[in-house]
Design an enzyme around this catalytic site. Structure first.
Site, PDB file in Angstrom:
ATOM      1  N   ASP A  13       0.819  -1.217   0.000  1.00 20.24           N
ATOM      2  CA  ASP A  13       0.000   0.000   0.000  1.00 20.24           C
ATOM      3  C   ASP A  13       0.857   1.274   0.000  1.00 20.24           C
ATOM      4  O   ASP A  13       0.463   2.302   0.548  1.00 20.24           O
ATOM      5  CB  ASP A  13      -0.964   0.035   1.204  1.00 20.24           C
ATOM      6  CG  ASP A  13      -1.790  -1.218   1.283  1.00 20.24           C
ATOM      7  OD1 ASP A  13      -2.288  -1.648   0.225  1.00 20.24           O
ATOM      8  OD2 ASP A  13      -1.929  -1.781   2.386  1.00 20.24           O
ATOM      9  N   LYS A  16       2.143   1.991  -5.245  1.00 21.64           N
ATOM     10  CA  LYS A  16       2.828   1.469  -6.441  1.00 21.64           C
ATOM     11  C   LYS A  16       2.015   1.725  -7.700  1.00 21.64           C
ATOM     12  O   LYS A  16       2.563   2.040  -8.741  1.00 21.64           O
ATOM     13  CB  LYS A  16       3.081  -0.046  -6.299  1.00 21.64           C
ATOM     14  CG  LYS A  16       4.065  -0.388  -5.210  1.00 21.64           C
ATOM     15  CD  LYS A  16       4.254  -1.883  -5.067  1.00 21.64           C
ATOM     16  CE  LYS A  16       3.065  -2.591  -4.486  1.00 21.64           C
ATOM     17  NZ  LYS A  16       2.736  -2.252  -3.092  1.00 21.64           N
ATOM     18  N   GLY A  40      -4.373  -4.313  -4.182  1.00 26.90           N
ATOM     19  CA  GLY A  40      -5.304  -3.269  -4.600  1.00 26.90           C
ATOM     20  C   GLY A  40      -4.485  -2.077  -5.048  1.00 26.90           C
ATOM     21  O   GLY A  40      -3.920  -1.373  -4.224  1.00 26.90           O
ATOM     22  N   HIS A  41      -4.345  -1.920  -6.358  1.00 24.43           N
ATOM     23  CA  HIS A  41      -3.525  -0.825  -6.876  1.00 24.43           C
ATOM     24  C   HIS A  41      -4.429   0.296  -7.375  1.00 24.43           C
ATOM     25  O   HIS A  41      -5.212   0.115  -8.298  1.00 24.43           O
ATOM     26  CB  HIS A  41      -2.606  -1.336  -7.995  1.00 24.43           C
ATOM     27  CG  HIS A  41      -1.564  -2.286  -7.488  1.00 24.43           C
ATOM     28  ND1 HIS A  41      -0.830  -3.117  -8.288  1.00 24.43           N
ATOM     29  CD2 HIS A  41      -1.132  -2.540  -6.227  1.00 24.43           C
ATOM     30  CE1 HIS A  41       0.001  -3.829  -7.548  1.00 24.43           C
ATOM     31  NE2 HIS A  41      -0.170  -3.501  -6.300  1.00 24.43           N
ATOM     32  N   GLN A 222       1.986  -6.011  -3.049  1.00 22.42           N
ATOM     33  CA  GLN A 222       2.333  -6.044  -1.617  1.00 22.42           C
ATOM     34  C   GLN A 222       3.683  -5.341  -1.364  1.00 22.42           C
ATOM     35  O   GLN A 222       4.025  -4.429  -2.099  1.00 22.42           O
ATOM     36  CB  GLN A 222       2.331  -7.477  -1.070  1.00 22.42           C
ATOM     37  CG  GLN A 222       0.934  -8.094  -0.974  1.00 22.42           C
ATOM     38  CD  GLN A 222       0.485  -8.759  -2.259  1.00 22.42           C
ATOM     39  OE1 GLN A 222       1.255  -9.443  -2.936  1.00 22.42           O
ATOM     40  NE2 GLN A 222      -0.765  -8.580  -2.650  1.00 22.42           N
TER      41      GLN A 222
HETATM   42  P1  IMP Z   1      -2.962 -12.720   1.906  1.00 22.31           P
HETATM   43  O1  IMP Z   1      -1.993 -12.172   0.918  1.00 22.31           O
HETATM   44  O2  IMP Z   1      -4.390 -12.434   1.550  1.00 22.31           O
HETATM   45  O3  IMP Z   1      -2.714 -14.159   2.210  1.00 22.31           O
HETATM   46  O4  IMP Z   1      -2.731 -11.958   3.293  1.00 22.31           O
HETATM   47  C1  IMP Z   1      -1.528 -12.079   4.050  1.00 22.31           C
HETATM   48  C2  IMP Z   1      -1.124 -10.736   4.658  1.00 22.31           C
HETATM   49  O5  IMP Z   1      -0.738  -9.853   3.613  1.00 22.31           O
HETATM   50  C3  IMP Z   1      -2.255 -10.024   5.423  1.00 22.31           C
HETATM   51  O6  IMP Z   1      -1.676  -9.301   6.487  1.00 22.31           O
HETATM   52  C4  IMP Z   1      -2.796  -9.054   4.397  1.00 22.31           C
HETATM   53  O7  IMP Z   1      -3.436  -7.948   4.987  1.00 22.31           O
HETATM   54  C5  IMP Z   1      -1.514  -8.653   3.685  1.00 22.31           C
HETATM   55  N1  IMP Z   1      -1.738  -8.183   2.319  1.00 22.31           N
HETATM   56  C6  IMP Z   1      -2.046  -8.916   1.226  1.00 22.31           C
HETATM   57  N2  IMP Z   1      -2.152  -8.135   0.147  1.00 22.31           N
HETATM   58  C7  IMP Z   1      -1.903  -6.889   0.548  1.00 22.31           C
HETATM   59  C8  IMP Z   1      -1.825  -5.637  -0.132  1.00 22.31           C
HETATM   60  O8  IMP Z   1      -2.012  -5.513  -1.345  1.00 22.31           O
HETATM   61  N3  IMP Z   1      -1.499  -4.559   0.631  1.00 22.31           N
HETATM   62  C9  IMP Z   1      -1.257  -4.663   1.958  1.00 22.31           C
HETATM   63  N4  IMP Z   1      -1.318  -5.799   2.636  1.00 22.31           N
HETATM   64  C10 IMP Z   1      -1.634  -6.913   1.933  1.00 22.31           C
END
Ligand code: IMP
Length: 424
Positions: A13, A16, A40-41, A222
């Site tokens: 977040d 990017k 989420g971009h 991420q």
């Molecule tokens: P998962 O990727 O859904 O398995 O989540 C694992 C961890 O990564 C959790 O803490 C999510 O909140 C975090 N996470 C996954 N995608 C994002 C993102 O795009 N931005 C911020 N945190 C993320």
């Protein structure tokens, strides 16, 4: 500049999407290398905000071809929804989006198991998009890949084998109803009809394009501290957002990489659970969340907020090879009289030399802060670096000094024109 990698330097977040959209104007291809619809971009063009989860943020530059690489886990339902969303704005992705035949598919049972695991124990705070379970199948070698969509018999056999196992888990471990084989097969055969023409050998496509002198922006999702190997394990995602992931996730050799830019938020945020040394749980954290509109683009969850952490950035720079920073959301700090920067970590009376890897030390360490004056002036319409208030420039200079990395871009708002290029 054959391959330029864009990495999230903190916990994701960082903005990017906006920076990739901006830089896309100067490249031929934008390629996403890991993650899935958990990302989420956000891209703002004019007054319109677009949120992308799978399609690379380069899609808004007409001459760019976008690639979803083999390292991504693709939820076809989410992908089709996104294509439809772009179509509703008059954008056609035909001929401009390619999907790797080696990318793995997110299946309905992945999403279900992701949610059930969270409810009944894991408490990572995942996005519930089935990411972890899909990567589990990839690594246990039972996953279903995009290429499997192209052969109906293979698709049926693989879905059946998976479902035999997953239905047992759903019933025996979680006490849930079994999923129906035929309806999943039907659904995925229908997906195939709709995405068939996008499927290709993207590694071959990228290597050929690079050999012809084309340029590629590799877009990570991420951030480094969510990396499965280098992040704050187990509170991480299940892929490698760090720069190394770009080569494996796209099927291109490291010899093509010429530039790595770290996208860095001017403060720190994190969604989901896990250690966060500079987290602010009081008023300042609330202010950052409010002024920075810090709510997840995928799940809408409030993001945890805190001051900039130079220890974390030094670590991130080391594992990513970051040579320049794009500093985002500097405008959000305009609301503060004073701004703190974490310059080090103290544990049991001693200063730590490096970012710790275990949860216990990360939870017990005491961040050491220095405080600098704020600028209390809006930055959102400033177009040139030299026009920033002196205190804002001092803040940027201090971050450069603490991290040893020059800032090349400063973002002062979500719009494309709120981007300042700084000479280094
Ligand atoms: P998962 O990727 O859904 O398995 O989540 C694992 C961890 O990564 C959790 O803490 C999510 O909140 C975090 N996470 C996954 N995608 C994002 C993102 O795009 N931005 C911020 N945190 C993320």
């Amino acid at each position: 500049m054959p391959v330029h990698i864009i990495v999230g330097s903190q916990w994701g977040d960082e903005g990017k999407g906006k920076i990739v959209d901006h830089l896309s104007e100067h490249v031929d291809i934008v390629a996403r290398y890991q993650g899935g619809a958990n990302a989420g971009h956000t891209v703002v063009i004019g007054k319109q905000e677009y949120i992308l989860h799978l399609i690379p943020s380069g899609i808004f530059s007409e001459n760019v071809t976008c690639v979803i690489g083999n390292g991504v886990v693709v939820d076809p339902a989410a992908l089709l929804e996104e294509i439809e969303m772009l179509r509703s704005f008059g954008m056609d992705i035909k001929g401009r989006l390619l999907i790797s035949h080696n990318a793995h598919l997110i299946m309905p049972y992945h999403k279900l198991l992701d949610t059930l695991r969270e409810e009944q124990g894991a408490k990572i705070g995942t996005t519930g998009r089935g990411i972890g379970p899909a990567y589990i199948d990839k690594f246990t070698r039972t996953g279903i890949r995009i290429v499997d969509l192209l052969d109906r018999d293979i698709l049926r056999t693989k879905i059946k084998a998976n479902l035999d196992e997953k239905n047992k888990m759903l019933k025996q471990i979680y006490g849930k109803e079994e999923l129906k084989l035929e309806s999943i097969i039907e659904q995925y055969q229908e997906f195939d009809k709709q995405i068939d023409e996008l499927i290709t050998d993207t590694s071959y496509y990228l290597n050929t394009a690079l050999a012809e002198g084309k340029t590629v922006l590799a877009e990570g999702a991420q951030g480094a501290l969510l990396d499965i190997d280098h992040g704050t394990y187990p509170y991480v995602t299940s892929s490698n957002p760090t720069s190394g992931g770009a080569c494996t996730g796209l099927g291109i050799p490291p010899t093509f990489i010429t530039k790595i830019t770290g996208i860095v938020k001017a403060y720190t945020t994190r969604v989901g659970n896990g250690p966060f040394p500079t987290e602010l749980t009081g008023d300042d954290g609330e202010q950052l969340r409010r002024w920075g509109n810090e709510f997840g683009a995928t799940t809408g969850r409030p993001r945890r907020c805190g001051w900039f952490d130079a220890m974390l950035l030094q670590y991130s720079a080391r594992i990513n090879g970051i040579r320049e920073m794009a500093l985002t959301k500097l405008d959000v700090l305009s609301h503060f009289d004073e701004i703190s920067i974490c310059t080090g970590y103290r544990l049991n009376g001693k200063m730590l030399k490096t970012f710790p890897s275990d949860e216990k030390r990360l939870n017990n360490l005491i961040p050491v802060y220095e405080t600098v004056p704020g600028w209390k002036q809006s930055l959102t319409e400033i177009k040139q670096y030299c026009d920033l208030p002196a205190q804002a420039k001092q803040y940027v200079a201090r971050l450069e000094e603490l991290t040893g990395i020059p800032v090349r871009i400063v973002s002062v708002g979500a719009r494309r024109d709120q981007t300042i290029f700084k000479d280094v």
